[in-house]
Design an enzyme around this catalytic site. Sequence first.
Site, mmCIF file in Angstrom:
data_model
loop_
_atom_site.group_PDB
_atom_site.id
_atom_site.type_symbol
_atom_site.label_atom_id
_atom_site.label_comp_id
_atom_site.label_asym_id
_atom_site.label_seq_id
_atom_site.Cartn_x
_atom_site.Cartn_y
_atom_site.Cartn_z
ATOM 1 N N GLU A 413 36.670 17.481 -14.677
ATOM 2 C CA GLU A 413 36.689 18.648 -15.571
ATOM 3 C C GLU A 413 35.463 18.689 -16.487
ATOM 4 O O GLU A 413 35.556 18.947 -17.684
ATOM 5 C CB GLU A 413 37.993 18.673 -16.378
ATOM 6 C CG GLU A 413 39.188 18.841 -15.452
ATOM 7 C CD GLU A 413 40.442 19.347 -16.126
ATOM 8 O OE1 GLU A 413 40.377 19.745 -17.285
ATOM 9 O OE2 GLU A 413 41.483 19.341 -15.452
HETATM 10 C C1 LIG Z 1 39.776 12.356 -8.343
HETATM 11 C C2 LIG Z 1 39.098 13.675 -8.566
HETATM 12 C C3 LIG Z 1 39.861 14.819 -8.754
HETATM 13 C C4 LIG Z 1 39.244 16.071 -8.921
HETATM 14 N N1 LIG Z 1 40.006 17.205 -9.007
HETATM 15 C C5 LIG Z 1 39.393 18.420 -9.007
HETATM 16 C C6 LIG Z 1 40.169 19.630 -8.930
HETATM 17 O O1 LIG Z 1 41.394 19.599 -8.956
HETATM 18 N N2 LIG Z 1 39.506 20.807 -8.868
HETATM 19 C C7 LIG Z 1 38.140 20.891 -8.858
HETATM 20 O O2 LIG Z 1 37.607 21.982 -8.791
HETATM 21 N N3 LIG Z 1 37.384 19.767 -8.950
HETATM 22 C C8 LIG Z 1 37.971 18.540 -9.010
HETATM 23 N N4 LIG Z 1 37.205 17.392 -9.066
HETATM 24 C C9 LIG Z 1 35.760 17.502 -9.106
HETATM 25 C C10 LIG Z 1 35.140 17.127 -10.439
HETATM 26 O O3 LIG Z 1 35.383 18.137 -11.378
HETATM 27 C C11 LIG Z 1 33.653 16.874 -10.170
HETATM 28 O O4 LIG Z 1 33.579 15.616 -9.507
HETATM 29 C C12 LIG Z 1 32.815 16.874 -11.412
HETATM 30 O O5 LIG Z 1 32.713 18.169 -11.947
HETATM 31 C C13 LIG Z 1 31.393 16.345 -11.154
HETATM 32 O O6 LIG Z 1 30.809 16.957 -10.035
HETATM 33 P P1 LIG Z 1 30.173 16.051 -8.871
HETATM 34 O O7 LIG Z 1 31.169 15.022 -8.497
HETATM 35 O O8 LIG Z 1 29.657 16.941 -7.822
HETATM 36 O O9 LIG Z 1 28.982 15.269 -9.577
HETATM 37 P P2 LIG Z 1 27.468 15.793 -9.755
HETATM 38 O O10 LIG Z 1 27.464 17.184 -10.224
HETATM 39 O O11 LIG Z 1 26.697 15.444 -8.562
HETATM 40 O O12 LIG Z 1 27.014 14.875 -10.977
HETATM 41 C C14 LIG Z 1 26.903 13.454 -10.848
HETATM 42 C C15 LIG Z 1 26.504 12.878 -12.182
HETATM 43 O O13 LIG Z 1 25.225 13.374 -12.547
HETATM 44 C C16 LIG Z 1 25.124 13.511 -13.935
HETATM 45 N N5 LIG Z 1 24.741 14.903 -14.237
HETATM 46 C C17 LIG Z 1 25.027 16.016 -13.531
HETATM 47 N N6 LIG Z 1 24.490 17.100 -14.129
HETATM 48 C C18 LIG Z 1 23.873 16.661 -15.243
HETATM 49 C C19 LIG Z 1 23.145 17.284 -16.302
HETATM 50 N N7 LIG Z 1 22.982 18.615 -16.364
HETATM 51 N N8 LIG Z 1 22.657 16.509 -17.289
HETATM 52 C C20 LIG Z 1 22.834 15.177 -17.288
HETATM 53 N N9 LIG Z 1 23.509 14.535 -16.322
HETATM 54 C C21 LIG Z 1 24.027 15.254 -15.317
HETATM 55 C C22 LIG Z 1 26.500 13.132 -14.519
HETATM 56 O O14 LIG Z 1 26.467 11.796 -14.952
HETATM 57 C C23 LIG Z 1 27.423 13.272 -13.327
HETATM 58 O O15 LIG Z 1 28.539 12.412 -13.436
HETATM 59 C C24 LIG Z 1 37.824 16.142 -8.937
HETATM 60 C C25 LIG Z 1 37.058 14.976 -8.795
HETATM 61 C C26 LIG Z 1 37.669 13.752 -8.597
HETATM 62 C C27 LIG Z 1 36.812 12.536 -8.424
#
Ligand SMILES: Cc1cc2nc3c(=O)[nH]c(=O)nc-3n(C[C@H](O)[C@H](O)[C@H](O)COP(=O)(O)OP(=O)(O)OC[C@H]3O[C@@H](n4cnc5c(N)ncnc54)[C@H](O)[C@@H]3O)c2cc1C
Length: 582
Positions: A413
Amino acid sequence: MTSALPRHQKAIDDAESLLFSDQQHLGFAKGLFFGRFIADWVMPYPTLSTAQRTELDAVLPELREFLDDTLDPVAIDRHADIPPEVIEGLGRLGVLGMTAPAEFGGRGFSQMAYGCVLEEIGSRCASTSVFVNAHHSVGIRALLLFGTEEQKRRWLPPLVAGQQLAAFALTEPEAGSDAANVQTRAEPSADGTHYLLNGEKRYITNAAIAQVLTVMARTPIPGGNETAVTAFLVTPDMPGFTMIEPRMEKLGIRGTATARLAFRNMRVPRENILGPTGKGLKVALSVLDFGRTTFGACSTGAAKACLRLAGLHARRRRQFGRSLGEFELVKGKIARMAAHTYAMEAMTRVTASLIDRGLEDYMLETAMLKVFTTEALWQIVNDTFQIYGGSAYFTDLPLERMLRDARINQIGEGANEVLTSFIALVGMRGPGMQLKEIWDAIHHPAGHLRRAWSAGLDRAGAALHAPEVPFRSESLQSHAHRLGKLIWYFNIAVDRTLIQHREEILDRQFLQERIAKASMELFASACVLSRWDAELQAGLKEHDATAALFLHESARRIGRALAELRENDDDALVAAAEAALR
Ligand SMILES: Cc1cc2nc3c(=O)[nH]c(=O)nc-3n(C[C@H](O)[C@H](O)[C@H](O)COP(=O)(O)OP(=O)(O)OC[C@H]3O[C@@H](n4cnc5c(N)ncnc54)[C@H](O)[C@@H]3O)c2cc1C
């Protein structure tokens, strides 16, 4: 001020129309960035209405009894599944539709009361609290907030009763933190009766067990080549709904079903659009405000569980002829755990009350709550783990599970880095606009003077003196006075940062982080002061040491963050990172 850096202009325009299009009251957190202490939003410490208290007092014992009898977090983790009897029971007790209005079968609970319920579940089993959160806080939220009367009547009753489950599907391979980059397409049919959805979603909690999903997809904007995100209600029986991986194998919250799924020419009727066409990101942001508020409640519950466990072990376990709790380095951990848990509970309560009281814009407070409580919980779980030593490593104790479970909170989130940046930039926007008025007036006096005059008065007023922080208990005078002064220093630091770095601040995340950290601590301190004041007024003194510790240490953290705006190793950090990235 110069105009925005060109590469940022589109992002700024999009963010402006998404986040700032409505005229809104100034909330508590935004007020801090103007150097104000808007006491009314945090003081007196919010309490439940008598009716809600009575209802909650009836529900909580029943819920506790049910959880004692039925909920087995160890089995849920081991089997990576929440048994149907747990889900049925939660539905029967009304937990799966608690904040929905009575006309749809809900119990009409306030966010504050609902937070108490989630705190209880969060203190026992993170899989179950995340499952409830995904269904209730976000899964049915778009329907509750944006559904038409007809949509609500049609979809809500079985969801509220827990006979059907909900999920919220935003994340995709190319749209994680960058939620606006949704690639799932929804093309309208020629006769306009339906849309064809194509795309893939991943990491979606509950998707494999849900009967209703809120799905974000990109729709064309009529009359051009542009597209915008729109929210759709989708059911798994729609031809083209494809479950690729219903339960992705994972580290923690293993009981939740996290899925990867795809839509292949899936036909969705036009009447399944939720909210205005093209306003899906607004829908998503509003929904996530609620999810982040319940993250605060669940994290508080887990923190309380850790505090209990840490205290128990520190009293019982003896080494070097003494109990662990007699060693200062263990005492320090327990004291900070208690102080942060106290603050987490207070922040959760205040943030929920802002929603209940109808403040239109609480996105800054919910983001602060989510970052503050999830970072605090991670530290608290880690410290509890450390106090248990080697025994924490083994699966007969809940700590290794709690450690695995807590890790998702800093990512889900909204990753905490993204929210940290968001807090700083959204918070600084207000004073930044005032400073821009003044700058424009200096360089182009005609037409800008009137607005610049009032902006100048506001900025100068905030810079001249510390805001008053009210209190009722005499013993809190020095704490209240210091908090006022810290807000004053914070405001000066915000103005100085904006004047010095201007639009470049958009790229300076180290500076943003310090501003965001200071603002979160100020919000946390205000909530703690408010809670402590209310307790003293009620004759309760048991938290005096804990609250005082939080306020002292928080003041020091704020001072450090502000000092590091000027004296820091940012250049060295960037250079070393770039070397490592090469
Ligand atoms: C168990 C689990 C349940 C989930 N449930 C849901 C759900 O029900 N519905 C849904 O829609 N999503 C869900 N998600 C998705 C979750 O919201 C995303 O994993 C999260 O938003 C991060 O996106 P990403 O994993 O693509 O990481 P990325 O966007 O690739 O980011 C990776 C890391 O890069 C860094 N980063 C990214 N952007 C920036 C920035 N602008 N500045 C500085 N650092 C940055 C942060 O440290 C981040 O953790 C779930 C994820 C998990 C693991």
